[in-house]
Design a protein around this motif. Structure first.
Motif, mmCIF file in Angstrom:
data_model
loop_
_atom_site.group_PDB
_atom_site.id
_atom_site.type_symbol
_atom_site.label_atom_id
_atom_site.label_comp_id
_atom_site.label_asym_id
_atom_site.label_seq_id
_atom_site.Cartn_x
_atom_site.Cartn_y
_atom_site.Cartn_z
ATOM 1 N N TYR A 292 1.146 -1.506 -0.181
ATOM 2 C CA TYR A 292 -0.370 0.104 -0.246
ATOM 3 C C TYR A 292 1.294 1.370 0.279
ATOM 4 N N TYR A 293 1.845 1.378 0.418
ATOM 5 C CA TYR A 293 2.602 2.584 0.141
ATOM 6 C C TYR A 293 3.348 2.110 -1.086
ATOM 7 N N SER A 294 3.660 0.986 -1.822
ATOM 8 C CA SER A 294 3.927 1.938 -3.364
ATOM 9 C C SER A 294 3.233 2.213 -4.013
ATOM 10 N N VAL A 295 1.751 1.479 -3.123
ATOM 11 C CA VAL A 295 0.328 2.714 -4.166
ATOM 12 C C VAL A 295 0.594 4.166 -4.192
ATOM 13 N N ILE A 296 0.696 3.908 -2.865
ATOM 14 C CA ILE A 296 0.775 5.705 -2.632
ATOM 15 C C ILE A 296 1.907 6.525 -3.139
ATOM 16 N N ILE A 297 2.345 5.201 -3.469
ATOM 17 C CA ILE A 297 4.625 6.344 -4.033
ATOM 18 C C ILE A 297 3.694 6.635 -5.629
ATOM 19 N N GLY A 298 3.553 5.095 -6.124
ATOM 20 C CA GLY A 298 2.674 5.745 -7.760
ATOM 21 C C GLY A 298 1.491 6.358 -7.521
ATOM 22 N N LEU A 299 0.468 7.016 -6.563
ATOM 23 C CA LEU A 299 -0.450 8.245 -7.155
ATOM 24 C C LEU A 299 0.337 9.583 -6.313
ATOM 25 N N LEU A 300 1.797 9.110 -5.898
ATOM 26 C CA LEU A 300 2.602 10.609 -5.673
ATOM 27 C C LEU A 300 3.013 11.020 -7.041
ATOM 28 N N ALA A 301 3.461 10.023 -7.963
ATOM 29 C CA ALA A 301 4.294 10.007 -9.288
ATOM 30 C C ALA A 301 3.000 10.389 -9.933
ATOM 31 N N GLY A 302 1.619 10.062 -10.206
ATOM 32 C CA GLY A 302 0.636 10.600 -10.965
ATOM 33 C C GLY A 302 0.413 11.731 -10.716
ATOM 34 N N ALA A 303 0.630 11.933 -9.579
ATOM 35 C CA ALA A 303 0.096 13.482 -9.456
ATOM 36 C C ALA A 303 0.828 14.797 -10.129
ATOM 37 N N ILE A 304 2.410 14.462 -9.678
ATOM 38 C CA ILE A 304 2.943 15.134 -10.554
ATOM 39 C C ILE A 304 3.294 15.349 -12.486
ATOM 40 N N CYS A 305 2.736 14.052 -12.593
ATOM 41 C CA CYS A 305 2.719 14.096 -13.683
ATOM 42 C C CYS A 305 1.534 14.831 -14.631
ATOM 43 N N GLN A 306 0.343 15.047 -13.896
ATOM 44 C CA GLN A 306 -0.659 16.551 -14.289
ATOM 45 C C GLN A 306 0.798 17.254 -14.536
ATOM 46 N N PHE A 307 1.269 17.754 -13.858
ATOM 47 C CA PHE A 307 2.134 19.022 -14.451
ATOM 48 C C PHE A 307 2.378 19.324 -16.177
ATOM 49 N N PHE A 308 2.129 17.931 -16.299
ATOM 50 C CA PHE A 308 2.538 17.833 -17.496
ATOM 51 C C PHE A 308 1.975 17.624 -18.480
ATOM 52 N N PRO A 309 1.899 18.196 -19.719
ATOM 53 C CA PRO A 309 0.843 18.115 -20.980
ATOM 54 C C PRO A 309 0.758 16.891 -21.429
ATOM 55 N N GLY A 310 -0.313 16.418 -22.005
ATOM 56 C CA GLY A 310 -0.419 14.977 -22.072
ATOM 57 C C GLY A 310 -2.308 14.833 -21.370
ATOM 58 N N THR A 311 -2.357 14.003 -21.482
ATOM 59 C CA THR A 311 -4.756 13.841 -21.240
ATOM 60 C C THR A 311 -4.148 13.750 -19.732
ATOM 61 N N PRO A 312 -5.030 14.832 -19.110
ATOM 62 C CA PRO A 312 -5.675 14.872 -17.119
ATOM 63 C C PRO A 312 -5.871 13.444 -16.547
ATOM 64 N N TYR A 313 -5.345 13.577 -15.566
ATOM 65 C CA TYR A 313 -5.805 12.274 -15.315
ATOM 66 C C TYR A 313 -5.463 10.884 -15.102
ATOM 67 N N LEU A 314 -5.130 10.541 -16.018
ATOM 68 C CA LEU A 314 -5.071 9.299 -16.540
ATOM 69 C C LEU A 314 -3.934 8.555 -15.819
ATOM 70 N N ASN A 315 -2.360 9.738 -16.055
ATOM 71 C CA ASN A 315 -1.744 9.221 -14.909
ATOM 72 C C ASN A 315 -1.969 8.913 -14.257
ATOM 73 N N LEU A 316 -2.604 8.952 -13.142
ATOM 74 C CA LEU A 316 -2.997 8.135 -12.184
ATOM 75 C C LEU A 316 -3.515 7.288 -12.163
ATOM 76 N N ALA A 317 -4.627 6.847 -12.430
ATOM 77 C CA ALA A 317 -4.315 5.166 -12.750
ATOM 78 C C ALA A 317 -4.061 4.307 -13.489
ATOM 79 N N SER A 318 -2.859 5.246 -14.447
ATOM 80 C CA SER A 318 -1.861 3.898 -14.603
ATOM 81 C C SER A 318 -0.750 4.317 -13.868
ATOM 82 N N GLU A 319 -0.175 4.544 -13.098
ATOM 83 C CA GLU A 319 1.388 5.242 -11.917
ATOM 84 C C GLU A 319 0.414 4.249 -11.239
ATOM 85 N N PHE A 320 -0.553 4.367 -10.317
ATOM 86 C CA PHE A 320 -1.458 2.893 -9.517
ATOM 87 C C PHE A 320 -0.752 1.823 -10.353
ATOM 88 N N ALA A 321 -0.990 1.275 -10.979
ATOM 89 C CA ALA A 321 -1.101 0.425 -11.484
ATOM 90 C C ALA A 321 0.691 -0.334 -11.888
#
Length: 190
Positions: free
Chosen positions: A66-95
């Motif tokens: 579960y800490y790994s998943v939290i790290i992934g969600l943090l990474a997904g949140a950081i990806c929101q600052f880059f151009p691309g499709t919003p919010y898709l990184n949250l799911a993909s980095e979670f996985a």
């Protein structure tokens, strides 16, 4: 005696050193993605430094899933600052982080397979993350499903580059962490 208590406390959660290491690696991944990622491009394939760095953090600190998943969600949140499709990184980095969080507990009986396992784990996690991102992208833009297969070489190439980066950084970072741990133990013994 103090050593046992310290180790027991670290097992119950992430230590301050684990949190700092994760923060530094994710920040480094974001900076590298922003400044270097656009220059390193091989036929559309470029390393995703954010994925590589959260894989590195999970490999080095070996947290609970579960800490790994939290790290992934943090990474997904950081990806929101880059151009691309919003919010898709949250799911993909979670996985991707979930995949890495599960794979780090595969027991290694032979120390000679550490680097190949680091590379394989990073490769698989990047494929899971990039694959889910691609599928979600095509679901949301309702594009032709056959066009999705054009992204397969890009995802595999990115996964390969990430595996190489993490493999090259693993032992130097592990050596630095061991030096820090040994100096902390000397301080605790005094």
């Amino acid at each position: 005696m103090e050593k046992r208590v310290l180790n027991t406390q670290e097992k119950s959660g992430l230590s301050l050193q684990d949190l700092l290491l994760t923060a530094v690696l994710l920040a480094a991944g974001a900076v590298l993605k922003f400044f270097v990622g656009t220059f390193i491009n091989f036929f559309g394939m470029k390393p995703n430094f954010i994925i590589a760095m959260y894989c590195m953090a999970i490999i080095l600190i070996r947290p609970k899933v579960y800490y790994s998943v939290i790290i992934g969600l943090l990474a997904g949140a950081i990806c929101q600052f880059f151009p691309g499709t919003p919010y898709l990184n949250l799911a993909s980095e979670f996985a991707g982080a979930l995949c890495m969080g599960l794979m780090i507990f595969i027991p290694l009986k032979n120390k000679k397979v550490v680097i190949p396992m680091v590379a394989v784990n990073t490769f698989v996690s990047t494929v899971v993350s990039g694959g889910l991102y691609t599928v979600l992208l095509f679901v949301f833009i309702k594009s032709n499903p056959s066009a999705m297969f054009a992204y397969v070489p890009i995802v595999l190439g990115t996964a390969t580059l990430n595996a190489v980066i993490v493999s090259l950084l693993y032992f130097p970072l592990l050596k630095v962490l061991k030096k820090d741990n040994s100096s902390d133990e000397e301080t605790n013994q005094e």
